[in-house]
Design a protein around this motif. Structure first.
Motif, mmCIF file in Angstrom:
data_model
loop_
_atom_site.group_PDB
_atom_site.id
_atom_site.type_symbol
_atom_site.label_atom_id
_atom_site.label_comp_id
_atom_site.label_asym_id
_atom_site.label_seq_id
_atom_site.Cartn_x
_atom_site.Cartn_y
_atom_site.Cartn_z
ATOM 1 N N PRO A 1 0.839 -1.201 0.000
ATOM 2 C CA PRO A 1 0.000 0.000 0.000
ATOM 3 C C PRO A 1 0.874 1.251 0.000
ATOM 4 O O PRO A 1 1.907 1.308 0.669
ATOM 5 C CB PRO A 1 -0.819 -0.134 1.279
ATOM 6 N N ALA A 2 0.479 2.244 -0.766
ATOM 7 C CA ALA A 2 1.294 3.455 -0.903
ATOM 8 C C ALA A 2 0.391 4.631 -1.243
ATOM 9 O O ALA A 2 -0.825 4.477 -1.441
ATOM 10 C CB ALA A 2 2.361 3.259 -1.968
ATOM 11 N N TRP B 1 4.810 17.686 0.354
ATOM 12 C CA TRP B 1 4.686 16.733 1.460
ATOM 13 C C TRP B 1 5.887 15.791 1.553
ATOM 14 O O TRP B 1 5.931 14.929 2.435
ATOM 15 C CB TRP B 1 3.416 15.897 1.297
ATOM 16 N N LYS B 2 6.832 15.918 0.642
ATOM 17 C CA LYS B 2 7.938 14.957 0.582
ATOM 18 C C LYS B 2 8.769 14.969 1.871
ATOM 19 O O LYS B 2 9.021 13.919 2.474
ATOM 20 C CB LYS B 2 8.835 15.287 -0.617
ATOM 21 N N LEU C 1 10.409 12.484 7.142
ATOM 22 C CA LEU C 1 10.594 12.623 8.584
ATOM 23 C C LEU C 1 9.671 11.702 9.370
ATOM 24 O O LEU C 1 10.001 11.286 10.491
ATOM 25 C CB LEU C 1 10.336 14.082 8.998
ATOM 26 N N SER C 2 8.545 11.335 8.771
ATOM 27 C CA SER C 2 7.585 10.443 9.434
ATOM 28 C C SER C 2 7.931 8.972 9.238
ATOM 29 O O SER C 2 7.177 8.098 9.695
ATOM 30 C CB SER C 2 6.177 10.723 8.913
ATOM 31 N N GLY C 3 9.022 8.690 8.539
ATOM 32 C CA GLY C 3 9.453 7.300 8.374
ATOM 33 C C GLY C 3 9.005 6.642 7.090
ATOM 34 O O GLY C 3 9.197 5.434 6.906
ATOM 35 N N TYR C 4 8.416 7.412 6.195
ATOM 36 C CA TYR C 4 7.986 6.848 4.918
ATOM 37 C C TYR C 4 9.201 6.641 3.995
ATOM 38 O O TYR C 4 10.196 7.383 4.080
ATOM 39 C CB TYR C 4 6.994 7.772 4.214
ATOM 40 N N THR C 5 9.073 5.659 3.138
ATOM 41 C CA THR C 5 10.041 5.502 2.049
ATOM 42 C C THR C 5 9.496 6.253 0.850
ATOM 43 O O THR C 5 8.433 5.910 0.321
ATOM 44 C CB THR C 5 10.243 4.023 1.692
#
Length: 677
Positions: free
Chosen positions: A442-443, A450-451, A456-460
């Motif tokens: 899921p992505a 928003w990048k 910073l929130s841990g997303y790849t």
């Protein structure tokens, strides 16, 4: 030895003799005429080449001709100073130029030397130096251009190889010319020094040793010196000019004469302007008769060229239609329609920027790296990926075809980034929900603003080109067995044969054909076992092909021989491995269901038992998925092949290994057991 080769060797030996042994005047005259003839041939050849590489021997030839000319200078200097004679050719040249006035003749000779040294030689040297540097600087860009054309399907592998070889030869040639041009410069300097030696020491020797008067000595040695300088500098001037022509020559459609006349006279109307300008000059004190004749010749040339251009009429519409119709009816065009590319990547018009180099797209370069990466990982050469846009697709859609069949598709938003996180349940990131195409995670497509917050929130967070290149890599890996045909297998065999000829001869064409080997290799690739270690694979085939020609069994033997490779592939630290095992009862049920026939063996299991096995397998796979572990099923070597065939349709991502495919020092931890009632 051929006569041509022998003549070159004898020529080099003669040059060495000239430097040591005095030569008679008649022989010097012959050699001087040969020198002039060779220089004339060289400049004519340089004018008739279409590109520099057609005269690739020129740097070496330049060295030999320079050495020959210096040898002649030494021989003639020896004859002039010792005998006041250097043969009829030198004497004739000197007498003709001096014409009774030694000072005027010497001035004319000095002017000729200055023209050669300061204009042609210096210019050729500078052009050679710049051309060598620019050629070396342009090599990486040319290599990338070839790779891009190869990936786009514009050229074949053979054409790419030929173009790479041409680039290497160009770099070697211009590098050699950079050094060889120094020979020309050194030769010009040596010629000036030799002239001064001949005049100064000639006067001294003439008056002191030969009892000549000053006037007689100056007339004799000035005549011989100028003659010697001319017969040396004229060939040198021709060679210097040839050097300049070669290093300034770019690839053209014809020789120098064709290109000069074709490009200089490509605008006939300009000749009328030149004609009018020359005619106006005749109204000044300049000779009116001569300017009028020249003006008329220019105007006539312009008229004839315009007339010639009009005579080259374009084909009529009827002729064009007939030609196109004949082309379409040709059987070769029908044959072209059935050609199929091994790999095709199609995309909608909105995705053109990722493939267009002029718009900053680097997809072609990424595909080059993908092919190299997969060659290292899998051991096969991935065919060229044909890239094209398709207006029938949605603007942001792309799809991948293998041998004409669509195997994957996806959608990209070029002005967004794809953000993925391990847990998307409590997600407050704004974006367009989607699924990562390579692994089905899921992505979300997020905008550039928003990048930073997503990272910073841990997303790849990955950009669209990286998304599509990752998807391409995984799809090609998954279907690598479809890309390995008999032709590709034959190429692998030929490559292996260069290093292991005896091993290959023991395996093919007897007892295994190319088709049999292809089946074994394809079975390995289908289960993601790399075939890069061909020597071990062929060693195993050589051992067991005499016992059986069943490609399924041979593939199992090869897997066991590659146990070290398989172990490292599925163990992170090379020591421990979490697996699901088959119960003894389940293995016995499978073994008892194996049917042997003359065409091979297959599994014929009772439907109830098969259903139970699949249900238990599903439960264990779900447990491992929740633990984010790779689903690996471990069983005995006797049933591994049949278990894989049984569950492949329902659980294609489950890895099935046998005990013999693991190294003895691996610690196996069973986290589940598949059983049947």
């Amino acid at each position: 030895m051929k006569a041509r080769d022998l003549s070159v060797l004898l020529g080099v030996i003669l040059i060495i003799i000239m430097l040591i042994v005095p030569l008679p005047g008649w022989l010097l005259s012959i050699l001087i005429l040969c020198n002039i003839s060779l220089a004339l041939i060289v400049i004519l050849v340089s004018m008739n080449t279409q590109e520099a590489l057609q005269f690739s021997v020129f740097p070496t030839l330049l060295l030999l001709l320079t050495l020959f000319r210096l040898g002649l200078n030494v021989s003639t200097t020896r004859s002039i100073l010792s005998e006041a004679d250097a043969g009829g050719v030198v004497d004739t040249f000197g007498s003709f130029v001096i014409g009774g006035n030694p000072l005027v003749g010497f001035v004319v000779f000095v002017i000729l030397v200055i023209i050669q040294f300061l204009v042609i030689t210096k210019g050729s040297e500078r052009v050679s130096e710049v051309a060598a540097r620019f050629t070396l600087d342009a090599m990486p860009g040319k290599q990338m251009s070839i790779d891009a054309d190869l990936n786009a399907g514009l050229i074949s592998e053979q054409q790419a190889k030929e173009r790479r070889e041409k680039i290497e030869k160009e770099a070697d040639f211009h590098g050699s010319m950079d050094g060889a041009s120094k020979f020309v410069k050194g030769d010009a300097i040596a010629g000036i020094i030799i002239v001064l030696i001949n005049i100064i020491f000639g006067l001294i020797i003439g008056m002191v040793q030969m009892d000549m008067s000053f006037q007689e000595a100056i007339n004799t040695f000035m005549r011989l010196t100028v003659g010697d300088g001319l017969v040396s500098q004229i060939p040198a001037l021709l060679i210097s000019t040839a050097t300049g022509i070669v290093v300034t020559r770019t690839a053209g459609s014809g020789n120098l004469g064709t290109d000069v006349t074709g490009q200089l006279l490509q605008y006939p109307k300009l000749l009328f302007i030149a004609s009018g300008t020359v005619f106006l000059l005749g109204l000044t004190p300049i000779n009116f008769f001569l300017t009028t004749i020249l003006s008329a010749l220019l105007a006539l040339s312009g008229y004839l060229l315009l007339k010639q251009a009009e005579d080259v009429a374009e084909p009529s519409e009827e002729e064009t239609d007939e030609t196109e119709s004949d082309v379409m009816k040709a059987p070769e065009n029908v044959v072209q329609l059935i050609n199929m590319d091994p790999i095709e990547f199609e995309f909608g018009y909105s995705l053109i920027p990722i493939a267009d180099v002029n718009q900053g797209g680097d997809l072609l370069d990424r595909i080059v790296m993908i092919r190299r990466q997969l060659a290292i990982e899998l051991g096969i050469v991935i065919p060229v990926v044909r890239i094209r846009d398709n207006i029938q697709l949605q603007p942001n859609e792309y799809r991948l075809k293998i041998k004409g069949e669509e195997v994957a598709s996806g959608e990209l938003l070029l002005d967004h980034y794809l953000a993925m996180a391990p847990d998307m349940d409590d997600d407050d990131l704004e974006g367009i929900e989607t699924t990562e195409p390579a692994f089905g995670l899921p992505a979300k497509w997020i905008s550039e603003e928003w990048k930073d917050e997503a990272e910073l929130s841990g997303y790849t967070v990955v950009d669209p080109p990286s998304v599509v290149s990752t998807h391409l890599t995984e799809v090609i890996k998954r279907h690598a067995h479809m890309l390995l045909g008999r032709e590709e297998t034959k190429q692998l065999i030929e490559h292996l044969k260069e290093s292991y000829p005896i091993l290959v001869e023991e395996v093919t064409p007897e007892p295994l054909s190319v088709g049999d080997i292809q089946k074994v290799l394809a079975k390995l690739l289908k289960e993601k076992v790399a075939i890069r270690n061909l020597p071990i694979i062929f060693e195993t085939l050589a051992d067991f092909a005499k016992l059986t020609n069943d490609t399924d069994l041979l593939a199992e033997y090869v897997r066991q021989a590659l146990s070290n490779q398989i172990t490292k592939q599925y163990t992170e630290d090379g020591q421990s491995l979490k697996v699901v095992t088959l119960s003894a009862k389940a293995e016995k049920a499978i073994a008892d269901s194996i049917q042997q026939t003359e065409h091979g063996s297959f599994l014929s299991m009772v439907p109830e038992q098969q259903q139970q096995l699949l249900e238990h397998m599903k439960e264990e796979v779900e447990k491992l998925t929740l633990q984010e572990e790779t689903a690996i099923l471990l069983c005995s070597p006797a049933v591994r092949m049949y278990v894989k065939q049984l569950i492949e349709r329902f659980f294609p991502h489950v890895v099935v290994l046998s005990y013999n495919e693991l190294e003895p020092d691996v610690q196996v931890q069973s986290v589940g057991v598949v059983n049947i009632a």
